[in-house]
Design a protein around this motif. Structure first.
Motif, PDB file in Angstrom:
ATOM      1  N   GLY A 201       0.832  -1.208   0.000  1.00  0.00           N
ATOM      2  CA  GLY A 201       0.000   0.000   0.000  1.00  0.00           C
ATOM      3  C   GLY A 201       0.862   1.253   0.000  1.00  0.00           C
ATOM      4  O   GLY A 201       2.079   1.175   0.163  1.00  0.00           O
ATOM      5  N   SER A 202       0.225   2.376  -0.207  1.00  0.00           N
ATOM      6  CA  SER A 202       1.001   3.607  -0.151  1.00  0.00           C
ATOM      7  C   SER A 202       0.362   4.587   0.821  1.00  0.00           C
ATOM      8  O   SER A 202      -0.754   4.368   1.288  1.00  0.00           O
ATOM      9  N   VAL A 203       1.077   5.662   1.122  1.00  0.00           N
ATOM     10  CA  VAL A 203       0.537   6.671   2.028  1.00  0.00           C
ATOM     11  C   VAL A 203      -0.205   7.707   1.188  1.00  0.00           C
ATOM     12  O   VAL A 203       0.319   8.183   0.196  1.00  0.00           O
ATOM     13  N   ARG A 204      -1.423   7.991   1.569  1.00  0.00           N
ATOM     14  CA  ARG A 204      -2.175   9.030   0.841  1.00  0.00           C
ATOM     15  C   ARG A 204      -2.430  10.173   1.809  1.00  0.00           C
ATOM     16  O   ARG A 204      -3.035   9.980   2.853  1.00  0.00           O
ATOM     17  N   ARG A 205      -1.949  11.354   1.411  1.00  0.00           N
ATOM     18  CA  ARG A 205      -2.086  12.511   2.299  1.00  0.00           C
ATOM     19  C   ARG A 205      -3.144  13.471   1.770  1.00  0.00           C
ATOM     20  O   ARG A 205      -3.213  13.738   0.581  1.00  0.00           O
ATOM     21  N   PHE A 206      -3.968  13.967   2.670  1.00  0.00           N
ATOM     22  CA  PHE A 206      -4.990  14.956   2.321  1.00  0.00           C
ATOM     23  C   PHE A 206      -4.923  16.083   3.324  1.00  0.00           C
ATOM     24  O   PHE A 206      -4.577  15.862   4.485  1.00  0.00           O
ATOM     25  N   GLU A 207      -5.244  17.283   2.858  1.00  0.00           N
ATOM     26  CA  GLU A 207      -5.323  18.421   3.767  1.00  0.00           C
ATOM     27  C   GLU A 207      -6.703  19.027   3.650  1.00  0.00           C
ATOM     28  O   GLU A 207      -7.139  19.375   2.560  1.00  0.00           O
ATOM     29  N   LEU A 208      -7.407  19.115   4.745  1.00  0.00           N
ATOM     30  CA  LEU A 208      -8.751  19.686   4.736  1.00  0.00           C
ATOM     31  C   LEU A 208      -8.763  20.918   5.631  1.00  0.00           C
ATOM     32  O   LEU A 208      -8.413  20.828   6.807  1.00  0.00           O
ATOM     33  N   ALA A 209      -9.175  22.032   5.057  1.00  0.00           N
ATOM     34  CA  ALA A 209      -9.269  23.269   5.831  1.00  0.00           C
ATOM     35  C   ALA A 209     -10.740  23.640   5.967  1.00  0.00           C
ATOM     36  O   ALA A 209     -11.429  23.900   4.974  1.00  0.00           O
ATOM     37  N   ALA A 210     -11.229  23.643   7.206  1.00  0.00           N
ATOM     38  CA  ALA A 210     -12.637  23.967   7.439  1.00  0.00           C
ATOM     39  C   ALA A 210     -12.809  25.476   7.345  1.00  0.00           C
ATOM     40  O   ALA A 210     -12.074  26.229   7.991  1.00  0.00           O
ATOM     41  N   GLN A 211     -13.739  25.909   6.529  1.00  0.00           N
ATOM     42  CA  GLN A 211     -13.946  27.355   6.380  1.00  0.00           C
ATOM     43  C   GLN A 211     -15.308  27.662   5.779  1.00  0.00           C
ATOM     44  O   GLN A 211     -15.896  26.847   5.069  1.00  0.00           O
ATOM     45  N   LYS A 212     -15.764  28.872   6.059  1.00  0.00           N
ATOM     46  CA  LYS A 212     -17.020  29.320   5.463  1.00  0.00           C
ATOM     47  C   LYS A 212     -16.749  29.715   4.021  1.00  0.00           C
ATOM     48  O   LYS A 212     -15.695  30.269   3.719  1.00  0.00           O
ATOM     49  N   TRP A 226     -20.712  25.921   5.221  1.00  0.00           N
ATOM     50  CA  TRP A 226     -19.499  25.611   5.979  1.00  0.00           C
ATOM     51  C   TRP A 226     -18.849  24.464   5.211  1.00  0.00           C
ATOM     52  O   TRP A 226     -19.521  23.473   4.890  1.00  0.00           O
ATOM     53  N   THR A 227     -17.587  24.595   4.896  1.00  0.00           N
ATOM     54  CA  THR A 227     -16.978  23.658   3.950  1.00  0.00           C
ATOM     55  C   THR A 227     -15.624  23.134   4.431  1.00  0.00           C
ATOM     56  O   THR A 227     -15.011  23.698   5.330  1.00  0.00           O
ATOM     57  N   TYR A 228     -15.194  22.074   3.779  1.00  0.00           N
ATOM     58  CA  TYR A 228     -13.793  21.674   3.835  1.00  0.00           C
ATOM     59  C   TYR A 228     -13.220  22.095   2.483  1.00  0.00           C
ATOM     60  O   TYR A 228     -13.747  21.703   1.429  1.00  0.00           O
ATOM     61  N   ASN A 229     -12.218  22.900   2.474  1.00  0.00           N
ATOM     62  CA  ASN A 229     -11.569  23.395   1.244  1.00  0.00           C
ATOM     63  C   ASN A 229     -12.516  24.130   0.306  1.00  0.00           C
ATOM     64  O   ASN A 229     -12.429  23.974  -0.908  1.00  0.00           O
ATOM     65  N   LYS A 230     -13.409  24.902   0.868  1.00  0.00           N
ATOM     66  CA  LYS A 230     -14.313  25.775   0.110  1.00  0.00           C
ATOM     67  C   LYS A 230     -15.267  25.031  -0.824  1.00  0.00           C
ATOM     68  O   LYS A 230     -15.842  25.638  -1.730  1.00  0.00           O
ATOM     69  N   THR A 231     -15.413  23.712  -0.655  1.00  0.00           N
ATOM     70  CA  THR A 231     -16.417  22.999  -1.437  1.00  0.00           C
ATOM     71  C   THR A 231     -17.243  22.138  -0.485  1.00  0.00           C
ATOM     72  O   THR A 231     -16.752  21.715   0.554  1.00  0.00           O
ATOM     73  N   SER A 232     -18.477  21.935  -0.852  1.00  0.00           N
ATOM     74  CA  SER A 232     -19.307  21.003  -0.089  1.00  0.00           C
ATOM     75  C   SER A 232     -20.139  20.219  -1.087  1.00  0.00           C
ATOM     76  O   SER A 232     -20.831  20.821  -1.894  1.00  0.00           O
ATOM     77  N   PRO A 233     -20.028  18.901  -1.107  1.00  0.00           N
ATOM     78  CA  PRO A 233     -19.167  18.047  -0.298  1.00  0.00           C
ATOM     79  C   PRO A 233     -17.694  18.442  -0.400  1.00  0.00           C
ATOM     80  O   PRO A 233     -17.262  18.965  -1.429  1.00  0.00           O
ATOM     81  N   ASN A 251      -8.551  24.494  10.818  1.00  0.00           N
ATOM     82  CA  ASN A 251      -9.792  25.251  10.911  1.00  0.00           C
ATOM     83  C   ASN A 251      -9.479  26.719  10.655  1.00  0.00           C
ATOM     84  O   ASN A 251      -8.668  27.315  11.353  1.00  0.00           O
ATOM     85  N   VAL A 252     -10.102  27.264   9.633  1.00  0.00           N
ATOM     86  CA  VAL A 252      -9.862  28.674   9.307  1.00  0.00           C
ATOM     87  C   VAL A 252     -10.789  29.563  10.152  1.00  0.00           C
ATOM     88  O   VAL A 252     -10.314  30.414  10.903  1.00  0.00           O
ATOM     89  N   ASP A 253     -12.087  29.348  10.037  1.00  0.00           N
ATOM     90  CA  ASP A 253     -12.986  30.309  10.693  1.00  0.00           C
ATOM     91  C   ASP A 253     -14.302  29.715  11.196  1.00  0.00           C
ATOM     92  O   ASP A 253     -15.317  30.404  11.226  1.00  0.00           O
ATOM     93  N   ILE A 254     -14.296  28.430  11.556  1.00  0.00           N
ATOM     94  CA  ILE A 254     -15.523  27.855  12.142  1.00  0.00           C
ATOM     95  C   ILE A 254     -15.381  27.972  13.663  1.00  0.00           C
ATOM     96  O   ILE A 254     -14.724  27.147  14.320  1.00  0.00           O
ATOM     97  N   GLU A 255     -15.995  29.025  14.202  1.00  0.00           N
ATOM     98  CA  GLU A 255     -15.785  29.378  15.620  1.00  0.00           C
ATOM     99  C   GLU A 255     -16.110  28.251  16.593  1.00  0.00           C
ATOM    100  O   GLU A 255     -15.426  28.080  17.591  1.00  0.00           O
ATOM    101  N   SER A 256     -17.163  27.491  16.293  1.00  0.00           N
ATOM    102  CA  SER A 256     -17.553  26.464  17.256  1.00  0.00           C
ATOM    103  C   SER A 256     -16.624  25.254  17.214  1.00  0.00           C
ATOM    104  O   SER A 256     -16.732  24.355  18.040  1.00  0.00           O
ATOM    105  N   GLY A 257     -15.699  25.225  16.254  1.00  0.00           N
ATOM    106  CA  GLY A 257     -14.744  24.122  16.177  1.00  0.00           C
ATOM    107  C   GLY A 257     -15.214  23.028  15.233  1.00  0.00           C
ATOM    108  O   GLY A 257     -16.398  22.951  14.893  1.00  0.00           O
ATOM    109  N   GLY A 315     -22.772  21.859   5.672  1.00  0.00           N
ATOM    110  CA  GLY A 315     -21.887  21.409   4.596  1.00  0.00           C
ATOM    111  C   GLY A 315     -20.566  20.783   4.986  1.00  0.00           C
ATOM    112  O   GLY A 315     -19.765  20.457   4.105  1.00  0.00           O
ATOM    113  N   LEU A 316     -20.304  20.591   6.283  1.00  0.00           N
ATOM    114  CA  LEU A 316     -19.008  20.029   6.677  1.00  0.00           C
ATOM    115  C   LEU A 316     -19.011  18.504   6.574  1.00  0.00           C
ATOM    116  O   LEU A 316     -19.094  17.791   7.582  1.00  0.00           O
ATOM    117  N   PHE A 317     -18.966  18.019   5.342  1.00  0.00           N
ATOM    118  CA  PHE A 317     -18.922  16.572   5.107  1.00  0.00           C
ATOM    119  C   PHE A 317     -18.290  16.311   3.748  1.00  0.00           C
ATOM    120  O   PHE A 317     -18.149  17.219   2.931  1.00  0.00           O
TER     121      PHE A 317
END
Ligand code: C2O
Ligand code: CU
Length: 599
Positions: A201-212, A226-233, A251-257, A315-317
């Motif tokens: 197998g290999s390592v697969r890296r993803f970066e998700l930034a939560a933001q409005k 509310w999105t991960y990487n400005k898209t929802s899904p 997390n960029v700007d989702i105040e509640s975490g 939209g955070l999914f």
């Protein structure tokens, strides 16, 4: 008759019982003797009918009748018998107060159980008796036709009620949710996954930034999400069996975490994304790395678990798809998360072109809080997987609808025919393959029964196994404390989060859950970290992570406790979860140093 119909009939009969007894009392009090006699006779008949309905309902399980058998029926039965007896032997005038007592008994037996749900306790019974007593004394005062000593009942009736409030609402108080007596030897935070992929197998890296962000729906509508990487899904996370997934959440700007929960994926506990249990929520500026082996093939999804009722809805999914290592015929493989944004049901792609003769796999995912009805017009198909798990010998399906529970997934497979194919969600066109708007009316199609779909195959345990632990979850509504505040909650065994005692298991235990829905809303039940086997499936073995328990239904499921940790076990109508319907499955010896934070 279905259990739910019986529940509905019982409610109707209970209501008629109130009308008849109170009607008899009022006509008697106003001197209309004939009407009072007729109404009393019908009240007796309706009360007997209620007895018959409750007996029928008792056959479906004690949970459905507990309050009626221990209180509601005895109360109205006794008061009614006295009233009818007095009316027959002493006349209408003397029967006024007993008739009112019967009417109040019927009323209390109808209304109060709706308020506090299952199970009814002694304190609640005392409150019921007290209310009947006080109301009866009041009726006597107003009509001044009762037994002279009725007034003396007032003080004891009130005292009974006060004592009942004390006793009956003790369960509303905070009780410790940790019933495990074993010393804590493992911290949840230490239950992490491997840091290298499986061989090959290999390592697969993803970066998700939560933001409005403003997103554009398939219809062209723009909406604030509310999105991960400005898209929802969010970005699709795809891997091949044996890969190591490494996902960095910021997390960029989702105040509640935010967090990432891998819905249906049996990750090591520390990677589960349950805030306050397996990690602290990631606040703006924060970061968390998830790492786990992609060792389950199939269709899954991820979503935030912090204030999830709001976060997922906004939209955070996103989707998580793991394909088998062995190469399979590719064809068209479409990932279709259904999500409702501002009342608009979306499915991503509205149209696709697929060469005829190609294999097609549609991976339908319900990311909403309520079930969707899925129909496929223009072709036969097979349901090849449910919740990521392959079904055994799935047969061809046509002219049938599928009911997809909130959080659940189906893989639908077919070979593209020469004609267009349409996928409809809730009988509205959502995706067309090889043709615009195929007009198909699928609204009359009956529902495919997944419990008898496919053919049986051996399972590691079954209905006849000996279970090390046996838990019953009765789902209902009622007054309960939820995170320190009283509310009309969605309850499990009469309690709300975090007061529902944890289900404690030991590693290796064979565990059975009996999930009973005593209410009038559907509860998509979801256990983290484990797939459960539905006991009593007559077709293919059915391994699910989310199953709809509809009103009046009783589900029995089982699993092997083989993934140590502290796991959420909750309703995946996330609004219900928010209103109390959450508990924990805890392995003995495993504890969390975190406080129980918001769901
Ligand atoms: Cu998809 Cu605890 O949830
Ligand atoms: Cu629910």
């Amino acid at each position: 008759m279905s259990t739910f119909s019986l529940i509905a009939v019982d409610l109707l009969v209970a209501f008629l019982c109130v009308v008849a007894w109170l009607g008899a009392a009022i006509t008697a009090a106003t001197g209309r003797g004939v009407a009072a006699r007729i109404l009393t006779a019908s009240a007796v008949a309706v009360t007997l009918l209620r007895l018959a309905v409750v007996l029928a309902l008792a056959g479906r399980g004690w949970w459905f009748v507990q309050d009626k058998v221990t209180l509601g029926l005895p109360l109205v039965g006794l008061a009614g018998a006295v009233a009818a007896g007095v009316l027959v032997t002493k006349g209408v005038a003397k029967a006024v107060v007993p008739l009112f007592a019967a009417g109040f008994s019927a009323t209390v037996g109808l209304i109060l159980p709706l308020l506090w749900g299952y199970p009814q306790n002694a304190g609640q019974a005392m409150i019921s008796l007290s209310l009947v007593g006080v109301a009866t004394v009041a009726a006597w005062r107003f009509t001044s036709s009762g037994p002279v000593r009725a007034g003396r009942l007032l003080a004891p009736a009130i005292a009974l009620g006060v004592a009942g409030v004390g006793l009956g609402f003790l369960p509303l108080q905070q009780v410790s949710a940790d019933s495990s007596a074993a010393p804590i030897t493992t911290d949840v935070a230490s239950l992490r996954g491997p840091s290298v992929p499986a061989p090959g197998g290999s390592v697969r890296r993803f970066e998700l930034a939560a933001q409005k962000a403003t997103v554009t729906l398939a219809s062209g509508t723009r909406t604030e999400a509310w999105t991960y990487n400005k898209t929802s899904p969010g970005p699709e996370i795809a891997a091949v069996e044996g890969d190591l997934l490494e996902v960095t959440l910021t997390n960029v700007d989702i105040e509640s975490g935010v967090t990432l929960h891998w819905h249906g994926y049996d990750v090591p506990n520390a990677e589960d994304g349950a805030p306050g249990v397996t990690q602290e929520a990631v606040l703006p500026g924060g970061r968390h790395v998830y790492r786990f082996l992609a060792n389950q093939v199939g269709t899954y999804w991820y979503h935030t678990h912090q204030v999830s009722s709001e976060g997922v809805r906004k939209g955070l999914f996103g989707t998580l798809i793991v394909k088998p290592r062995a190469a399979v015929a590719e064809g068209a493989d479409l990932v279709l998360p259904i999500h409702t944004f501002d009342g608009e049901v979306t499915l991503g792609t509205p149209e696709r072109t697929v060469p005829s003769g190609e294999p097609v796999r549609l991976r339908v995912i319900n990311t909403d809080n309520t079930p969707h009805r899925i129909t496929l017009a223009g072709t036969d198909f097979r349901v090849t997987a449910a919740d990521g798990n392959d079904l055994h010998e799935p047969g061809p399906v046509s002219g049938k609808a599928l009911r997809l529970a909130a959080g659940a997934r189906y893989d639908l497979s077919f070979t593209m025919p020469g004609n267009p194919v349409a996928l409809l969600v809730d009988d509205g066109l959502s995706l067309s393959l090889n043709g615009a708007a195929v007009v198909a009316d699928t609204s009359g199609w009956s529902e495919l029964d997944l419990l008898s779909y496919g053919t049986p195959a051996p399972t590691p345990f079954g209905p006849g196994s000996r279970f090390d632990r046996d838990f019953t979850l009765v789902l209902d509504r009622g007054l309960a404390m939820v995170e320190g505040a009283p509310m009309f909650a969605h309850t499990v065994n009469g309690l709300g989060y975090p007061n529902i005692p944890s289900q404690v298991v030991r590693e290796g235990d064979l565990v059975r859950f009996t999930v009973v829905n005593r209410g009038i809303e559907t509860h998509p039940w979801h256990l983290h970290g484990h797939r459960v086997l539905v006991l009593g499936a007559r077709g293919s073995p059915l391994w699910l992570d989310t199953f709809d328990v509809r009103p009046g239904e009783v589900w029995r499921v089982a699993f092997r406790a083989s993934n140590p940790g502290m796991w959420m076990n909750h309703c995946h109508n996330l609004d219900h979860a928010e209103q109390g319907m959450v508990l924990h499955l805890a392995y003995e010896g495993v504890g969390s140093t975190m406080s129980h934070a918001a769901h």
